[in-house]
Design a protein around this motif. Sequence first.
Motif, PDB file in Angstrom:
ATOM      1  N   ALA A 269      45.141  39.614  41.119  1.00  0.00           N
ATOM      2  CA  ALA A 269      44.263  38.606  40.502  1.00  0.00           C
ATOM      3  C   ALA A 269      43.933  38.989  39.060  1.00  0.00           C
ATOM      4  O   ALA A 269      43.893  38.125  38.167  1.00  0.00           O
ATOM      5  CB  ALA A 269      42.980  38.462  41.327  1.00  0.00           C
ATOM      6  N   ASN A 270      43.711  40.269  38.824  1.00  0.00           N
ATOM      7  CA  ASN A 270      43.368  40.735  37.478  1.00  0.00           C
ATOM      8  C   ASN A 270      44.489  40.401  36.492  1.00  0.00           C
ATOM      9  O   ASN A 270      44.258  39.869  35.403  1.00  0.00           O
ATOM     10  CB  ASN A 270      43.105  42.247  37.532  1.00  0.00           C
ATOM     11  N   ARG A 271      45.716  40.688  36.899  1.00  0.00           N
ATOM     12  CA  ARG A 271      46.843  40.378  36.013  1.00  0.00           C
ATOM     13  C   ARG A 271      46.982  38.870  35.816  1.00  0.00           C
ATOM     14  O   ARG A 271      47.197  38.391  34.702  1.00  0.00           O
ATOM     15  CB  ARG A 271      48.152  40.941  36.581  1.00  0.00           C
ATOM     16  N   TYR A 272      46.823  38.128  36.889  1.00  0.00           N
ATOM     17  CA  TYR A 272      46.994  36.671  36.833  1.00  0.00           C
ATOM     18  C   TYR A 272      46.013  36.049  35.844  1.00  0.00           C
ATOM     19  O   TYR A 272      46.369  35.183  35.039  1.00  0.00           O
ATOM     20  CB  TYR A 272      46.798  36.093  38.241  1.00  0.00           C
ATOM     21  N   PHE A 279      42.843  25.267  29.364  1.00  0.00           N
ATOM     22  CA  PHE A 279      41.913  24.815  28.334  1.00  0.00           C
ATOM     23  C   PHE A 279      41.956  25.718  27.096  1.00  0.00           C
ATOM     24  O   PHE A 279      40.928  26.032  26.493  1.00  0.00           O
ATOM     25  CB  PHE A 279      40.471  24.725  28.881  1.00  0.00           C
ATOM     26  N   GLY A 280      43.131  26.242  26.775  1.00  0.00           N
ATOM     27  CA  GLY A 280      43.317  27.011  25.556  1.00  0.00           C
ATOM     28  C   GLY A 280      42.907  28.464  25.619  1.00  0.00           C
ATOM     29  O   GLY A 280      42.975  29.189  24.620  1.00  0.00           O
ATOM     30  N   ASN A 281      42.483  28.934  26.773  1.00  0.00           N
ATOM     31  CA  ASN A 281      42.082  30.342  26.904  1.00  0.00           C
ATOM     32  C   ASN A 281      42.691  30.954  28.160  1.00  0.00           C
ATOM     33  O   ASN A 281      42.955  30.231  29.137  1.00  0.00           O
ATOM     34  CB  ASN A 281      40.553  30.466  27.056  1.00  0.00           C
ATOM     35  N   PRO A 282      42.840  32.292  28.169  1.00  0.00           N
ATOM     36  CA  PRO A 282      43.234  32.912  29.434  1.00  0.00           C
ATOM     37  C   PRO A 282      42.138  32.676  30.482  1.00  0.00           C
ATOM     38  O   PRO A 282      40.949  32.620  30.124  1.00  0.00           O
ATOM     39  CB  PRO A 282      43.344  34.411  29.114  1.00  0.00           C
ATOM     40  N   LEU A 283      42.543  32.539  31.736  1.00  0.00           N
ATOM     41  CA  LEU A 283      41.537  32.356  32.797  1.00  0.00           C
ATOM     42  C   LEU A 283      40.517  33.498  32.786  1.00  0.00           C
ATOM     43  O   LEU A 283      39.358  33.315  33.162  1.00  0.00           O
ATOM     44  CB  LEU A 283      42.215  32.289  34.164  1.00  0.00           C
ATOM     45  N   ALA A 284      40.962  34.667  32.342  1.00  0.00           N
ATOM     46  CA  ALA A 284      40.078  35.849  32.323  1.00  0.00           C
ATOM     47  C   ALA A 284      38.893  35.657  31.390  1.00  0.00           C
ATOM     48  O   ALA A 284      37.885  36.367  31.487  1.00  0.00           O
ATOM     49  CB  ALA A 284      40.876  37.086  31.895  1.00  0.00           C
ATOM     50  N   ALA A 285      38.983  34.711  30.454  1.00  0.00           N
ATOM     51  CA  ALA A 285      37.907  34.530  29.481  1.00  0.00           C
ATOM     52  C   ALA A 285      36.716  33.763  30.056  1.00  0.00           C
ATOM     53  O   ALA A 285      35.656  33.714  29.432  1.00  0.00           O
ATOM     54  CB  ALA A 285      38.443  33.796  28.252  1.00  0.00           C
ATOM     55  N   TYR A 286      36.886  33.154  31.225  1.00  0.00           N
ATOM     56  CA  TYR A 286      35.790  32.331  31.762  1.00  0.00           C
ATOM     57  C   TYR A 286      34.863  33.191  32.617  1.00  0.00           C
ATOM     58  O   TYR A 286      35.304  33.955  33.483  1.00  0.00           O
ATOM     59  CB  TYR A 286      36.365  31.151  32.547  1.00  0.00           C
ATOM     60  N   GLN A 287      33.563  33.018  32.353  1.00  0.00           N
ATOM     61  CA  GLN A 287      32.573  33.898  32.983  1.00  0.00           C
ATOM     62  C   GLN A 287      32.620  33.852  34.504  1.00  0.00           C
ATOM     63  O   GLN A 287      32.478  34.877  35.176  1.00  0.00           O
ATOM     64  CB  GLN A 287      31.167  33.512  32.501  1.00  0.00           C
ATOM     65  N   GLN A 294      34.582  41.039  39.284  1.00  0.00           N
ATOM     66  CA  GLN A 294      33.764  42.249  39.431  1.00  0.00           C
ATOM     67  C   GLN A 294      33.178  42.349  40.837  1.00  0.00           C
ATOM     68  O   GLN A 294      32.931  43.442  41.334  1.00  0.00           O
ATOM     69  CB  GLN A 294      32.693  42.342  38.328  1.00  0.00           C
ATOM     70  N   ARG A 295      32.980  41.211  41.514  1.00  0.00           N
ATOM     71  CA  ARG A 295      32.499  41.275  42.910  1.00  0.00           C
ATOM     72  C   ARG A 295      33.580  41.899  43.798  1.00  0.00           C
ATOM     73  O   ARG A 295      33.302  42.721  44.668  1.00  0.00           O
ATOM     74  CB  ARG A 295      32.146  39.862  43.399  1.00  0.00           C
ATOM     75  N   MET A 296      34.825  41.523  43.523  1.00  0.00           N
ATOM     76  CA  MET A 296      35.934  42.132  44.268  1.00  0.00           C
ATOM     77  C   MET A 296      35.974  43.643  44.006  1.00  0.00           C
ATOM     78  O   MET A 296      36.108  44.456  44.924  1.00  0.00           O
ATOM     79  CB  MET A 296      37.270  41.516  43.815  1.00  0.00           C
ATOM     80  N   LEU A 297      35.816  43.997  42.733  1.00  0.00           N
ATOM     81  CA  LEU A 297      35.911  45.412  42.345  1.00  0.00           C
ATOM     82  C   LEU A 297      34.786  46.238  42.967  1.00  0.00           C
ATOM     83  O   LEU A 297      35.012  47.353  43.459  1.00  0.00           O
ATOM     84  CB  LEU A 297      35.848  45.495  40.810  1.00  0.00           C
ATOM     85  N   GLY A 298      33.585  45.703  42.955  1.00  0.00           N
ATOM     86  CA  GLY A 298      32.450  46.407  43.568  1.00  0.00           C
ATOM     87  C   GLY A 298      32.677  46.614  45.051  1.00  0.00           C
ATOM     88  O   GLY A 298      32.434  47.700  45.590  1.00  0.00           O
ATOM     89  N   ASN A 299      33.173  45.576  45.729  1.00  0.00           N
ATOM     90  CA  ASN A 299      33.475  45.707  47.163  1.00  0.00           C
ATOM     91  C   ASN A 299      34.491  46.816  47.394  1.00  0.00           C
ATOM     92  O   ASN A 299      34.357  47.614  48.326  1.00  0.00           O
ATOM     93  CB  ASN A 299      34.049  44.388  47.704  1.00  0.00           C
ATOM     94  N   ILE A 300      35.517  46.857  46.566  1.00  0.00           N
ATOM     95  CA  ILE A 300      36.581  47.863  46.762  1.00  0.00           C
ATOM     96  C   ILE A 300      36.008  49.281  46.648  1.00  0.00           C
ATOM     97  O   ILE A 300      36.328  50.156  47.453  1.00  0.00           O
ATOM     98  CB  ILE A 300      37.736  47.648  45.762  1.00  0.00           C
TER      99      ILE A 300
END
Length: 419
Positions: A269-272, A279-287, A294-300
């Motif tokens: 998911a992080n790479r994706y 909308f002109g931005n990487p999906l990663a840019a949306y809050q 980060q919820r996934m990361l905290g769980n891990i």
Amino acid sequence: MSAFPPATHDVFALDQLLTDEEKEIKYRTRAFMEREVAPIIADYWERAEFPHELVPKLAKLRLGGATLKGNGCPGQSLVGAAMAVIEIARVDGSMSTFLMVHNSLAMLTIGLLGSEEQKTQLLPRMATLESVAAWALTEPSNGSDASALTTSAKKVEGGWELNGKKRWIGNATFAEWIVIWARRADTGDVNAFLVKKGTPGLQTRKIENKIALRCVQNADIRLESCWVPDSARLPGVNSFKDTNVVLAISRIMVAWQPVGLAMGVYDMANRYLRQREQFGNPLAAYQINQEKLQRMLGNIQAMTLMAWRLSKLYEQGKLDHATSAMTKAWNTLRGREVMALGRELLGGNGVVSDFLVAKSFNDMEAIFTYEGTYEVNALVAGRQATGIAAFKALPKKGKKQSTADLAMAGQSPNPKDQQ
Ligand SMILES: Cc1cc2nc3c(=O)[nH]c(=O)nc-3n(C[C@H](O)[C@H](O)[C@H](O)COP(=O)(O)OP(=O)(O)OC[C@H]3O[C@@H](n4cnc5c(N)ncnc54)[C@H](O)[C@@H]3O)c2cc1C
């Protein structure tokens, strides 16, 4: 689809908790899984076939036998064995289940509870995966209450006659040996027997149309007047408490499995999010996407530390069933959340098995249920916390719960059945 994404999940530096040998197992396994398995496994999963072509390659990793010592087995630490489990599960849940059934259920039962002759005859070829094993406890009528199993073993001239049915048995369609758990007709005690592929009276039939762990070949087994020699009985098994000796270790390994699946889905998911633009931005840019990530990361991180601590408590001889049950339950619950978030973040591609996220999403469902369901493990932990066994409706006033009522999923409260 491009190559498997780099590992970006390890923000708590798990490596610092590992010995050099454990790190070596982890990276050796990761390299193999990313190079050999990731490019081909989705096709096998779609066809619900087991990738036999990978077994000789997997054997070269020397993971067969895991924590067992001697007879060709590597004698890994529990955490070392877990590192192999998570790295395999990070790429493919089915492969990790295949190896865990073979190592942490079947081989472990033979190694801990078999005779010297059984160990020297069977374990060396199992350690090299030339011989694959299965482990048959669950029955059509006995899932969570496995300790009430009904498959029978009758003493006859020179051996034992087995009769009954088993369900869900992983690897059983092609395994050379199946460990069959059965109840002795004379004493009523649970025993275990080694049944070789092709033995008259043994039938295995693949369970079709699974939505999870599709490469694992789970079977319905029928035993009809299936004769095995005296030498097939495992001398170390005299009641269900001996089953628990094996389950105590295998449940720890299953608690690690969601950690591996979650790591893989997070990395994907992080790479994706960085690569895909809308909308002109990487999906990663949306809050909102960053919050999910980060919820996934905290769980891990939390799941990893729970499983790591569980393993250490076991090694120190301080682990009880309830803590183990709580960790298995909690890690599968959090694992499910990570799968769902990853699947959301990939949008439509989150429901296509090629991207591996949908595959892990489905695979997680089986892990939620096997080795004691989420609910039953939660209730085992709940009993420890409250002193009340909630497996069954509370008895009427003045009537005590029977031990039979409480004998659940290898967690029997009967002192005779406990370690
Ligand atoms: C993919 C897969 C692989 C497997 N591999 C193996 C294998 O290799 N060898 C093997 O022996 N077994 C294997 N199993 C079997 C597995 O361990 C059982 O499926 C599991 O123990 C649950 O049993 P069940 O499916 O009969 O569900 P049930 O016991 O019928 O449970 C159904 C539902 O009722 C709930 N429930 C049951 N009892 C209670 C209670 N007292 N209180 C509250 N809720 C309750 C459960 O939590 C669950 O939600 C496998 C299963 C799967 C799905």
